[in-house]
Design a protein around this motif. Sequence first.
Motif, mmCIF file in Angstrom:
data_model
loop_
_atom_site.group_PDB
_atom_site.id
_atom_site.type_symbol
_atom_site.label_atom_id
_atom_site.label_comp_id
_atom_site.label_asym_id
_atom_site.label_seq_id
_atom_site.Cartn_x
_atom_site.Cartn_y
_atom_site.Cartn_z
ATOM 1 N N ILE A 294 0.839 -1.200 0.000
ATOM 2 C CA ILE A 294 0.000 0.000 0.000
ATOM 3 C C ILE A 294 0.876 1.253 0.000
ATOM 4 C CG2 ILE A 294 -1.646 1.351 1.363
ATOM 5 C CD1 ILE A 294 -2.856 -1.305 2.298
ATOM 6 N N LYS A 295 1.932 1.241 0.801
ATOM 7 C CA LYS A 295 2.851 2.384 0.855
ATOM 8 C C LYS A 295 3.554 2.590 -0.482
ATOM 9 C CE LYS A 295 7.174 3.834 3.097
ATOM 10 N NZ LYS A 295 8.242 3.420 4.061
ATOM 11 N N GLU A 296 4.010 1.501 -1.081
ATOM 12 C CA GLU A 296 4.753 1.583 -2.344
ATOM 13 C C GLU A 296 3.858 2.070 -3.483
ATOM 14 O OE1 GLU A 296 8.328 1.213 -4.473
ATOM 15 O OE2 GLU A 296 8.024 0.787 -2.334
ATOM 16 N N GLU A 297 2.573 1.710 -3.423
ATOM 17 C CA GLU A 297 1.648 2.016 -4.516
ATOM 18 C C GLU A 297 0.611 3.069 -4.126
ATOM 19 O OE1 GLU A 297 1.464 0.970 -7.717
ATOM 20 O OE2 GLU A 297 3.432 0.028 -7.426
ATOM 21 N N ARG A 298 0.942 3.935 -3.172
ATOM 22 C CA ARG A 298 -0.046 4.904 -2.688
ATOM 23 C C ARG A 298 -0.568 5.802 -3.809
ATOM 24 N NH1 ARG A 298 4.826 5.823 -0.327
ATOM 25 N NH2 ARG A 298 5.971 7.733 -0.858
#
Length: 293
Positions: free
Chosen positions: A103-107
Motif C-alpha cells: 500500500i505504501k509503495e503504490e499509494r
Amino acid sequence: MFIINFIRGFIMSLADSVPGVSGGTIAFILGFYDKFINSLNLIVSKNKEERNEALFFLIKLGIGWITGFILSVLFLSSIFDSHIYMISSLFTGFILFSIPLIIKEERESLAGKYKNIIFTLLGALLVIGISYMNPSSNGNGLNLAIGSLSIKLVIYIFIVGAVAISAMVLPGISGSTLLLIFGLYAPIISSIKEVLSFNFSYLPVLIVFGLGVIFGIVATIRTIRKLLKNSRSKMIYFILGLMIGSFYPVFMGATTLKVPQPAMTLSTFNWIFFIIGGAIILGLEKLKNVISE
C-alpha cells in the motif's frame, strides 16, 4: 551486480517455496519488480541486445533462486509436518506485514481510486472460493512416483503448475499457497526432496510440473505486464485482495498434510513465529536501500 541479483533471487526463492507471499511480492518490496517483469517479457524480444540483457539479468536471479529453493525445500520437507502450526503462523506474519508495504509503495496508484476496492473483494473471494471448491483433502497421501501417475493426475499437475507460476510472478498470493489450495504443496515438496536424494522415480512428475510452469510464464507474463501498465490501480487492489484471501488457505494448511491435522485456530496459532515473519518482511524492506542499484 551479480551478488546483488543473487541475493534478490535467493530471497525470492524463499518466498516462492512457502505459502504466504510470492516471490513477486519480495521483488516489489525490494524495488525491482518492474525490471523483473520487463525482463521476463523481453526474453522473447526480437531485439538481440534487449533479449541478451534481460536473459543475463534473469540468469543471475535464477542462480540465487535455485540455490535458495533447494536449501528451503530440504529444510521445509523435514519440519513441515511436525511444526505445521509454527510454520503457518510464520506465513501469516509474511502476509500481514507485506500488505501495508505494498500500500505504501503504490499509494499513488491507490489514492483517490477507492471505487476499485471492489477488485480487492473479488481477489479475496477468488482465493477463498478456489480453496473451498478444491478441498485440501485432494492431495492427502498422493504418491507422485512414476508408477502411481495417471493421465488425469498428469494433466492436473500440469495445469496447477501453470496457474502457480502465474501467482508467483504476481506480487500477491504465493504460488505455493495455490499448491496448498490444490492439495499439491506437500507432495511436490516431497517429490523435489526425493529427486535431490537421487530417487528419480519422482522426476517425471517434476518434469510435468516444470512444463506447466514454462507454459504459465509464456501464456500470462505479457498479460500481467499489460494489466499492470494500463490498469495498475485495479491490479494493485486485486493483488491486495489475493493476499487477504490467502489467509484462509494458510490457516487450513494443516488439513493438507499426509496425516491431516485440524485447521489452525487461535489456540494453535504461534505468536512468536508470527512476529518473526513480520520482522523478516520489515527487514527485507530495509534491505532494499542496501542492495538498491
